[in-house]
Design an enzyme around this catalytic site. Structure first.
Site, mmCIF file in Angstrom:
data_model
loop_
_atom_site.group_PDB
_atom_site.id
_atom_site.type_symbol
_atom_site.label_atom_id
_atom_site.label_comp_id
_atom_site.label_asym_id
_atom_site.label_seq_id
_atom_site.Cartn_x
_atom_site.Cartn_y
_atom_site.Cartn_z
ATOM 1 C CE LYS A 70 33.721 -25.011 19.917
ATOM 2 N NZ LYS A 70 34.913 -25.335 20.588
ATOM 3 C CD GLN A 114 35.541 -24.716 24.343
ATOM 4 O OE1 GLN A 114 34.669 -25.235 23.520
ATOM 5 N NE2 GLN A 114 36.390 -23.903 23.939
ATOM 6 C CG ASP A 137 38.314 -29.827 18.772
ATOM 7 O OD1 ASP A 137 37.715 -28.875 18.202
ATOM 8 O OD2 ASP A 137 37.901 -29.562 20.269
#
Ligand code: NAD
Length: 301
Positions: A70, A114, A137
């Protein structure tokens, strides 16, 4: 890449199918190229680049790989990326404090925690603490609710990426039978809402579904996200269907595979995503797209 196979249709006449590969890597590359020039223009105009903060708690090796990818993705399109790597014994309170600081930080447009987080931390509490406008997200109940209410804001990255891949087929989804295998909060459920929004007739299968095969056999679109290697047999796929394989599994030899038996499914499907190189690159790309969107909202563009 095209795979050609011979099958027999209902009157037993031979029929040839050509499953077109839905190449997520190539699509992601094109989208990132466009994003790079848009980000350069935005950065020049507003005097700063979009900022993404990535928080990783603990030392799960797979999570470290995802976070590194990422970060590389962010830097490639010209974002400022801010990494917060915290030890496994970080308290929930400390993590909430960091999220609160990032929520207030004007340089930060997107915040990503995460998953999974260590057992002593409640992931729902953490995700709900993120400012919904910085929830790149797309997991916050506000953003899920916006999708349910047909006014999507920041969309969950994997389902959003699957929709981009389905758009590559050129097929209008209105009225198509779409079967999703998996009902998780991060893939199956928001995927169902995306397909419903696109006008499809949607079925969501899960671990309690009886006769999965019968559902798959009538599906014009299959989205496989059960996390079970090879669960979907190629012989179940309706001729000409679009097959999106979200599953990721590492074989003993280190190679990756998905939830769908790719070789046999390719002989019946009209379109199919490979693993790797299908949904995976699109997930990160949609995270980047969400960060650009959050940046624009933040600066009032
Ligand atoms: P999860 O374990 O949270 O959910 C799995 C879902 O599948 C559940 O709803 C469960 O009921 C259902 N299921 C399990 N066994 C089933 C069966 N035999 N028949 C029908 N349904 C069944 O998993 P998740 O987080 O949604 O991830 C699913 C898969 O997708 C995993 O392989 C994961 O690694 C992968 N994934 C890939 C990406 C990507 O970017 N490519 C992103 C997220 C997840």
């Amino acid at each position: 890449m095209t795979i050609v196979g011979k099958v027999r249709c209902c009157n037993n006449a031979p029929m040839t199918t050509k499953a077109k590969i839905l190449d997520g890597k190539a699509l992601a590359g094109r989208m990132r190229e466009d994003m790079r020039s848009e980000v350069a223009q935005l950065t020049e105009k507003h005097g700063r680049a979009p900022g993404l903060a990535v928080i990783l708690v603990g030392d799960d090796p797979a999570s470290h790989v995802y976070v590194r990818n990422k970060k590389i993705g962010c830097e490639n399109v010209g974002f400022a990326s801010f990494s917060h790597e915290l030890p496994a014994d970080t308290s929930q309170q400390h993590l909430l404090g960091l999220i609160s600081e990032l929520n207030q930080d004007p340089k930060i447009d997107g915040i990503l925690v995460q998953l999974p987080v260590p057992d002593h931390i409640n992931p729902e509490t953490i995700l709900e603490a993120i400012d919904p406008n910085k929830d790149v997200d797309g997991f916050h109940p506000y953003n899920i609710g916006r999708l349910v209410a047909r006014k999507p804001a920041l969309r969950s990255c994997t389902p959003y990426g699957c929709m981009k891949l389905l758009a590559e087929t050129g097929r209008d989804l209105h009225g198509l039978e779409c079967v999703i295998v998996g009902a998780s909060n991060i893939v199956g459920r928001p995927m169902a809402m995306e397909l419903l929004l696109a006008g499809a007739t949607v079925t969501v299968c899960h671990r309690f579904t009886q006769n999965l095969q019968a559902h798959i056999e009538r599906a014009d679109v299959v989205v496989a996200a059960a996390g079970k290697q090879g669960l979907i047999q190629g012989e179940w796929i309706k001729l000409g269907a679009a097959v999106i394989d979200v599953g990721i599994h590492r074989r003993d030899d280190g190679t990756l595979t998905g939830d769908v038996a790719f070789e046999s499914a390719s002989k019946r499907a009209g379109w199919i995503t490979p693993v790797p190189g299908g949904v995976g690159p699109m997930t990160i790309t949609m995270l980047l797209a969400n960060t650009v969107q959050a940046f624009k909202t933040h600066i009032g563009e």
